[in-house]
Design an enzyme around this catalytic site. Structure first.
Site, short mmCIF file in Angstrom:
data_model
loop_
_atom_site.label_atom_id
_atom_site.label_comp_id
_atom_site.label_asym_id
_atom_site.label_seq_id
_atom_site.Cartn_x
_atom_site.Cartn_y
_atom_site.Cartn_z
N ASN A 84 30.76 42.58 45.90
CA ASN A 84 30.16 41.24 46.01
C ASN A 84 30.56 40.57 47.32
O ASN A 84 29.75 39.89 47.95
CB ASN A 84 30.55 40.37 44.81
CG ASN A 84 29.67 40.64 43.62
OD1 ASN A 84 28.50 40.27 43.61
ND2 ASN A 84 30.22 41.31 42.61
N ARG B 116 52.69 30.71 37.70
CA ARG B 116 51.29 30.64 38.11
C ARG B 116 51.07 29.48 39.09
O ARG B 116 50.36 29.61 40.07
CB ARG B 116 50.42 30.45 36.85
CG ARG B 116 48.94 30.68 37.09
CD ARG B 116 48.14 30.51 35.82
NE ARG B 116 48.42 31.55 34.82
CZ ARG B 116 47.96 32.80 34.86
NH1 ARG B 116 47.21 33.19 35.87
NH2 ARG B 116 48.24 33.65 33.91
N MET C 135 40.80 38.85 39.80
CA MET C 135 41.18 39.09 38.41
C MET C 135 42.42 38.30 37.98
O MET C 135 43.30 38.81 37.29
CB MET C 135 41.40 40.59 38.16
CG MET C 135 40.21 41.46 38.50
SD MET C 135 38.73 40.96 37.61
CE MET C 135 39.06 41.74 36.04
N ARG C 136 42.49 37.05 38.44
CA ARG C 136 43.61 36.20 38.07
C ARG C 136 43.07 34.89 37.52
O ARG C 136 42.08 34.36 38.03
CB ARG C 136 44.44 35.85 39.32
CG ARG C 136 45.11 36.98 39.98
CD ARG C 136 46.49 37.22 39.46
NE ARG C 136 47.30 36.02 39.35
CZ ARG C 136 48.37 35.93 38.57
NH1 ARG C 136 48.73 36.94 37.83
NH2 ARG C 136 49.07 34.80 38.52
N LEU D 109 43.26 31.04 37.31
CA LEU D 109 43.82 29.99 38.17
C LEU D 109 44.18 28.79 37.29
O LEU D 109 43.45 28.45 36.36
CB LEU D 109 42.79 29.59 39.22
CG LEU D 109 42.48 30.72 40.23
CD1 LEU D 109 41.13 30.50 40.90
CD2 LEU D 109 43.59 30.81 41.28
N HIS E 8 30.06 36.31 37.24
CA HIS E 8 30.49 36.95 36.00
C HIS E 8 29.39 37.90 35.52
O HIS E 8 28.22 37.52 35.51
CB HIS E 8 30.78 35.88 34.94
CG HIS E 8 31.29 36.46 33.67
ND1 HIS E 8 32.58 36.93 33.54
CD2 HIS E 8 30.68 36.69 32.48
CE1 HIS E 8 32.74 37.41 32.32
NE2 HIS E 8 31.60 37.28 31.65
C1 GRF Z 1 31.90 42.17 39.36
O1 GRF Z 1 31.28 42.81 38.28
C2 GRF Z 1 32.00 40.70 39.10
O2 GRF Z 1 30.94 40.20 38.35
C3 GRF Z 1 33.27 40.59 38.32
O3 GRF Z 1 34.13 41.54 38.89
C4 GRF Z 1 33.37 42.58 39.50
C5 GRF Z 1 33.80 42.66 40.93
O4 GRF Z 1 33.21 43.72 41.60
N1 GRF Z 1 33.77 39.23 38.34
P1 GRF Z 1 33.32 43.82 43.18
O5 GRF Z 1 34.82 43.79 43.53
O6 GRF Z 1 32.60 42.67 43.79
O7 GRF Z 1 32.71 45.14 43.53
#
Ligand code: GRF
Length: 214
Positions: free
Chosen positions: A14, A65, A90-91, A93, A109
């Site tokens: 992304n 945190r 992946m945290r 906040l 998401h």
């Molecule tokens: C994606 O599926 C996004 O929707 C989710 O985590 C994943 C991240 O993928 N929040 P990338 O690191 O952008 O490839």
């Protein structure tokens, strides 16, 4: 031109979609900083390749945190970023941080929110037997995977499809709607009223789909 920071934890596809969008002269935002909580991830390479400053803030070195989030806030302030894009960060906040950036922090998401918040969205969508899933870009609230929705894309689930192929098909749509959402916000066309977003001069497609076909 709006300065944006992107927060990642992993592969950063992304992030790549945002980098590619920003390469277009017409795009109203530019990425001034990429922060990862994990060292050595592919997303950092992508940023470096594009000449974007990076910072690794490893959460494992912090006692709380709040302390960790304060460090992120400092780095963001220094960078001059006015918007944050969470892209596979992946945290969770803390609420204080989220409130400081309210309506200025976007997340993507891989489900049609408010369905399937949290992890393993594709497995859960398949398990639930829904015919459609998709992805959502939204402003971040203190609640997990909650907040005003900016854009969504729908993906039909094929019978007997596994989570991996579904994830790949949803990811393709993510790469379309994240730059789109960032553009709308950076152009100042997005207004939040309560928990709802209105977009100035947006075009809407009234797609009525039925799955399976009638
Ligand atoms: C994606 O599926 C996004 O929707 C989710 O985590 C994943 C991240 O993928 N929040 P990338 O690191 O952008 O490839």
């Amino acid at each position: 031109m709006v300065d944006v920071a992107v927060l990642i934890s992993g592969s950063g596809t992304n992030l790549q979609a945002l980098i590619d969008a920003c390469a277009d002269d017409d795009f109203p935002a530019r990425i001034v900083l990429v922060i990862s909580n994990n060292p050595g991830v592919k997303g950092l390479e992508r940023a470096e390749k594009a000449g974007i400053p990076t910072k690794v803030l490893n959460h494992r070195g912090f006692d709380s945190r709040e302390e960790y989030d304060d460090q992120i806030h400092e780095a963001l302030k220094e960078s001059g970023a006015k918007l944050i894009c969470l892209a596979g960060f992946m945290r969770i906040l803390d609420a204080r941080f989220v409130n400081r950036w309210r309506n200025r922090m976007l997340n993507i998401h891989p489900s049609l929110l408010p369905s399937f918040k949290g992890l393993h969205t594709h497995e859960r969508a398949i398990e639930a037997g829904v015919r459609y899933t998709g992805c959502t870009v939204h402003f971040v609230n203190p609640e997990l995977d909650d907040g005003p929705i900016i854009t969504q894309a729908v993906v039909a689930i094929n019978p007997d499809e596994g989570a991996d192929t579904l994830a790949a098909r949803v990811l393709e749509k993510e790469h379309i709607i994240y730059p789109q959402a960032l553009r709308l916000v950076a152009e100042g066309r997005v207004r939040v009223v309560g928990n709802k977003v209105t977009i100035r001069d947006a075009e809407y497609e009234n797609l009525a789909s039925v799955n399976p076909k009638p």
